[in-house]
Structure formats: C-alpha cells, structure tokens
Design an enzyme around this catalytic site. Structure first.
Site, PDB file in Angstrom:
ATOM      1  N   CYS A   1       0.651  -1.272  -0.070  1.00  0.00           N
ATOM      2  CA  CYS A   1      -0.010   0.065   0.009  1.00  0.00           C
ATOM      3  C   CYS A   1       0.712   1.315   0.137  1.00  0.00           C
ATOM      4  CB  CYS A   1      -0.988  -0.064   1.146  1.00  0.00           C
ATOM      5  SG  CYS A   1      -2.053  -1.310   1.100  1.00  0.00           S
TER       6      CYS A   1
ATOM      7  N   HIS B   1      -2.865   6.848   4.296  1.00  0.00           N
ATOM      8  CA  HIS B   1      -3.301   5.817   3.614  1.00  0.00           C
ATOM      9  C   HIS B   1      -4.467   5.383   4.367  1.00  0.00           C
ATOM     10  CE1 HIS B   1      -3.747   2.058   1.943  1.00  0.00           C
ATOM     11  NE2 HIS B   1      -3.418   1.338   2.826  1.00  0.00           N
TER      12      HIS B   1
ATOM     13  N   ASN C   1      -9.990  -0.085   1.419  1.00  0.00           N
ATOM     14  CA  ASN C   1      -8.791   0.054   1.377  1.00  0.00           C
ATOM     15  C   ASN C   1      -8.203  -0.203   0.078  1.00  0.00           C
ATOM     16  OD1 ASN C   1      -5.837  -0.075   1.122  1.00  0.00           O
ATOM     17  ND2 ASN C   1      -5.577  -1.511   3.043  1.00  0.00           N
TER      18      ASN C   1
HETATM   19  N1  ACO Z   1     -17.135  -9.175  10.827  1.00  0.00           N
HETATM   20  C1  ACO Z   1     -17.475  -9.568  12.093  1.00  0.00           C
HETATM   21  N2  ACO Z   1     -16.500  -9.993  13.025  1.00  0.00           N
HETATM   22  C2  ACO Z   1     -15.245  -9.966  12.399  1.00  0.00           C
HETATM   23  C3  ACO Z   1     -15.004  -9.556  11.403  1.00  0.00           C
HETATM   24  C4  ACO Z   1     -15.849  -9.367  10.180  1.00  0.00           C
HETATM   25  N3  ACO Z   1     -15.940  -8.852   9.194  1.00  0.00           N
HETATM   26  N4  ACO Z   1     -13.434  -9.815  11.109  1.00  0.00           N
HETATM   27  C5  ACO Z   1     -13.074 -10.105  12.308  1.00  0.00           C
HETATM   28  N5  ACO Z   1     -14.098 -10.068  13.174  1.00  0.00           N
HETATM   29  C6  ACO Z   1     -14.104 -10.794  14.403  1.00  0.00           C
HETATM   30  C7  ACO Z   1     -12.823 -11.738  14.875  1.00  0.00           C
HETATM   31  O1  ACO Z   1     -13.046 -13.091  14.217  1.00  0.00           O
HETATM   32  C8  ACO Z   1     -12.758 -11.581  16.346  1.00  0.00           C
HETATM   33  O2  ACO Z   1     -13.563 -12.437  16.888  1.00  0.00           O
HETATM   34  P1  ACO Z   1     -13.127 -13.333  18.246  1.00  0.00           P
HETATM   35  O3  ACO Z   1     -12.902 -12.341  19.199  1.00  0.00           O
HETATM   36  O4  ACO Z   1     -14.490 -14.086  18.421  1.00  0.00           O
HETATM   37  O5  ACO Z   1     -11.899 -14.100  17.786  1.00  0.00           O
HETATM   38  C9  ACO Z   1     -13.091 -10.086  16.540  1.00  0.00           C
HETATM   39  O6  ACO Z   1     -13.898  -9.663  15.523  1.00  0.00           O
HETATM   40  C10 ACO Z   1     -11.965  -9.361  16.887  1.00  0.00           C
HETATM   41  O7  ACO Z   1     -11.161  -9.463  15.796  1.00  0.00           O
HETATM   42  P2  ACO Z   1      -9.798  -8.466  15.416  1.00  0.00           P
HETATM   43  O8  ACO Z   1      -9.015  -8.855  14.351  1.00  0.00           O
HETATM   44  O9  ACO Z   1      -8.986  -8.366  16.963  1.00  0.00           O
HETATM   45  O10 ACO Z   1     -10.486  -7.119  15.319  1.00  0.00           O
HETATM   46  P3  ACO Z   1      -9.854  -5.910  15.048  1.00  0.00           P
HETATM   47  O11 ACO Z   1     -10.366  -4.718  16.035  1.00  0.00           O
HETATM   48  O12 ACO Z   1      -8.324  -5.899  15.242  1.00  0.00           O
HETATM   49  O13 ACO Z   1     -10.153  -5.431  13.692  1.00  0.00           O
HETATM   50  C11 ACO Z   1      -9.193  -5.308  11.215  1.00  0.00           C
HETATM   51  C12 ACO Z   1      -9.836  -6.200  12.678  1.00  0.00           C
HETATM   52  C13 ACO Z   1     -10.365  -4.517  10.906  1.00  0.00           C
HETATM   53  C14 ACO Z   1      -8.699  -6.122  10.168  1.00  0.00           C
HETATM   54  C15 ACO Z   1      -8.004  -4.448  12.172  1.00  0.00           C
HETATM   55  O14 ACO Z   1      -7.124  -5.219  12.745  1.00  0.00           O
HETATM   56  C16 ACO Z   1      -7.145  -3.587  11.114  1.00  0.00           C
HETATM   57  O15 ACO Z   1      -7.989  -2.933  10.346  1.00  0.00           O
HETATM   58  N6  ACO Z   1      -5.923  -4.081  10.917  1.00  0.00           N
HETATM   59  C17 ACO Z   1      -5.218  -3.333  10.095  1.00  0.00           C
HETATM   60  C18 ACO Z   1      -5.234  -4.082   8.641  1.00  0.00           C
HETATM   61  C19 ACO Z   1      -4.574  -3.288   7.630  1.00  0.00           C
HETATM   62  O16 ACO Z   1      -4.469  -1.807   7.795  1.00  0.00           O
HETATM   63  N7  ACO Z   1      -4.213  -3.728   6.485  1.00  0.00           N
HETATM   64  C20 ACO Z   1      -3.604  -3.328   5.400  1.00  0.00           C
HETATM   65  C21 ACO Z   1      -2.388  -3.003   5.215  1.00  0.00           C
HETATM   66  S1  ACO Z   1      -2.050  -1.999   3.839  1.00  0.00           S
HETATM   67  C22 ACO Z   1      -1.657  -3.178   2.433  1.00  0.00           C
HETATM   68  O17 ACO Z   1      -0.742  -3.458   1.906  1.00  0.00           O
HETATM   69  C23 ACO Z   1      -2.803  -4.119   1.940  1.00  0.00           C
END
Ligand code: ACO
Length: 329
Positions: free
Chosen positions: A116, A256, A286
């Site tokens: 990204c 970003h 994203n």
């Molecule tokens: N819908 C419902 N529940 C979900 C979903 C969803 N889509 N996705 C995950 N959950 C659940 C998980 O299973 C977990 O359940 P559990 O507690 O029963 O195990 C719970 O929600 C919490 O999951 P986390 O992964 O801890 O949630 P978090 O608050 O961290 O959010 C997210 C997840 C949105 C992915 C976040 O971590 C994030 O944005 N991270 C950064 C990702 C990013 O920026 N990536 C791009 C990089 S750039 C590139 O090069 C592409």
C-alpha cells in the site's frame, strides 16, 4: 554540485470501477454485519472491477484525466511508474500496457511493488528523477484491483479492500513548492503479517495451491494495526523535520485509507483537527496504492486542497513498508 530542480504534482486524475459492494451485500457473503464493519473500520462500501475492467484500463483512464489537466500530451511523458501489487498479469508490467494504451512513446515504464506504500515509493522515485534533471515529466499511477486476490470466504480480510486507480503527473514547479521531503522505509522481517503464499516462483500455481486457497491475501490484522499506528506518526514527524516543518504547521494530512481507527489515532497524536484529515475510506475501503492519489484528487475537486497548503502524505503496507512525504501544494 548542481542544485536540485524542484518537483511537484502538476495534476491528478482517478478512475473507479462501476461495481459496488456495500456492507449489507457482504452480510450475505460472510458472517459479518454492517455495524461491525463500520465500527471497526469506517468502511461502508467499496468498488469492485467487473466485465472487462483491468488495472491497466483503470490506470489509463485516470492518467488521461491527469494529463489533460496538466495540459500535456502523452508524448511529453518521460517515465511511467505504476505502483501496484495487482498488475493485469505478472509479465509484462502494467506500466508497459499503460504506455501502449496512452501512446506514450517517449516514456520508460515499470511497475513498482511496495504494498500500500507503492504510491509514495513511486513519488519518491519520480521526484528524484525530476530533481536531477533526468526526467521532465513523470506519470505516476497508484492502482490496485484487490478483489480477485481477496478471499471472499475470509471475513477478516474481504470486508477491507476495494479496487481503484489514481494518477498524478509530476514535473518542475517553482522554488519552495512541490515535494519538500520524502522518506521511505521497510522491514522485511514482518513479511508474514501480510502476504500471498502461492503464485510466485517458490510456490507456483498447482491444484494443491488453488485448493489450499494459497493465492489469496493472508493478513494478521491486529499486528498490522499496531505497527501502522506507530509508523504513521513517526514517519510523518521525521519527514516534517527533514523539510524543516512541524506537525502544527500542516494544513492537511492525506493518510493511507486502511482503517478509520488508524487514521483517527494518527490524527490525535499529531494534534490535527478532524477536518484537516482527508478521508474517503467509507466509500472505497482500502484501495492500497490508489488510496492516496484518489483522496488527493477528491480533495482538489472539493476545494479542500488549495495552492500554498502544506500537506503531509503517509502510508504503510505489505513488506512491511511505510513512508511519508511533505508537499507545499
Ligand atoms: N465481521 C465480524 N466479525 C469479525 C470480522 C468481520 N468482518 N472480522 C473479524 N471479526 C471478529 C474476529 O473473528 C474476532 O472475533 P473473536 O474475538 O471471536 O476471535 C473479533 O472480530 C475481533 O477481531 P480482531 O482481528 O481483533 O479485530 P480488530 O479490531 O483488530 O479489527 C481489522 C480487525 C479491521 C482487520 C484491524 O485489525 C485492522 O484494520 N488492521 C489493519 C489492517 C490493515 O491496515 N491492512 C492493510 C495493510 S496495507 C496493504 O498493503 C494491503
């Protein structure tokens, strides 16, 4: 030593696929909800390629707009950089397809892979070519079409990404304007936080890699999140120091667009007002390398980004990579 030629963005353009997937649509595909996605990411809908749309096609559409706004013909472009992790095909580069579609017969052309952060890496390269006099006009496209490489059975990732392209034309600007400083970083020891296991030369496509869903993005979201909030703030502060400015002097920030919570955290740490931060993640999710050029293009169209503004650009992504730039618009 001869003096650097000042370089900056002369014009922007964008192209987004027509297809749209809302959070409500996703509720029918994986076990998720609109409320979860909005609360945890800020995303409401994303654009998805359909029909004969492609990374090079979207790039060309965005580039045509940027060239027209810059008042340049494709023949006046010396170099085309396409920042992407999703070229139309592995060989040749998407940049060469764009070069052909534009008829930019005087340009060199290559793809740049930095997750990204690709757009900012491309900006860093383009500016240095112009600074040195080696290029007069560079076309830089940030494009990603992530929908084909997202696992639509994985709710942890499929809700996050979208497709799109943003293009900028860079060239000489007056002294004191343009890109004042930029700095890129990487940490390959964190490669396994965001990757695609198969399809490269070590694990080429086989029935087994396809059945094992090895050609889709795997991500450790919480670890990427922790990493992102730190490097977003540190890198913008470092590049501001290089340019002789402080965060309090920024008029705008173009971060970003990966997660609204990451953006809000950075905005708070940099003591910026919410209205100073450019955000469109709710509409597009994203879009990887396309995120920053598209948000810039929209800020210009909406009259938010004006000549003379000091704007910070900051990104992070697979690699892991990260980087920032400070621009006097
Ligand atoms: N819908 C419902 N529940 C979900 C979903 C969803 N889509 N996705 C995950 N959950 C659940 C998980 O299973 C977990 O359940 P559990 O507690 O029963 O195990 C719970 O929600 C919490 O999951 P986390 O992964 O801890 O949630 P978090 O608050 O961290 O959010 C997210 C997840 C949105 C992915 C976040 O971590 C994030 O944005 N991270 C950064 C990702 C990013 O920026 N990536 C791009 C990089 S750039 C590139 O090069 C592409």
């Amino acid at each position: 030593m001869s003096k650097n030629i000042p370089a900056g963005i002369l014009a922007t353009g964008k192209a987004l696929p027509v297809g749209k997937i809302t959070n409500y649509d996703l509720e029918n595909i994986v076990d998720t909800s609109n409320d979860w996605i909005v609360e945890r990411t800020g995303i409401r809908e994303r654009r998805i390629m359909t029909g004969d749309e492609s990374a090079s096609g979207l790039s060309t559409r965005a580039a045509v707009i940027a060239l027209e706004r810059a008042g340049l013909t494709s023949a006046e472009i010396d170099m085309i950089i396409v920042a992407t992790v999703t070229p139309d095909q592995t060989l040749p580069s998407a940049a060469c397809l764009v070069q052909d579609k534009l008829g930019a017969f005087n340009a060199s052309a290559f793809d740049l892979v930095a997750g990204c952060t690709g757009f900012l890496y491309g900006l860093d390269v383009a500016v240095r070519y112009i600074n040195s006099g080696a290029a007069r006009h560079v076309l830089l496209v940030g494009v990603d079409t992530l929908s084909p490489i997202v696992d639509w059975q994985d709710r942890n990732t499929c809700v996050l990404f979208g497709d799109g392209a943003g293009a900028v034309v860079l060239g000489r600007v007056e002294e004191g304007r343009g890109v004042l400083a930029s700095k890129m970083y990487s940490d390959g020891s964190k490669a396994n936080l965001l990757y695609i296991p198969a399809g490269g030369s070590t694990r080429p496509a086989t029935h087994k890699t396809v059945e094992g869903r090895g050609h889709f993005i795997k991500m450790n979201g919480p670890e990427v999140f922790k990493f992102a909030v730190t490097v977003m703030v540190d890198s913008i502060n470092e590049v501001l120091a290089l340019a002789g400015h402080k965060a309090t002097e920024l008029d705008l920030l173009a971060p970003h667009q990966a997660n609204l919570r990451i953006i809000n955290f950075a905005c708070k740490r940099l003591k910026m007002k919410p209205e100073q931060v450019l955000i469109n993640i709710h509409r597009y999710g994203n879009m990887s390398s396309a995120a920053i050029p598209v948000v810039l293009d929209e800020a210009i169209e909406e009259g938010k980004l004006k000549a003379g503004d000091l704007i910070g650009l900051v990104s992070f992504g697979a690699g892991l990579t990260w980087g920032a730039a400070v621009v006097r618009w």
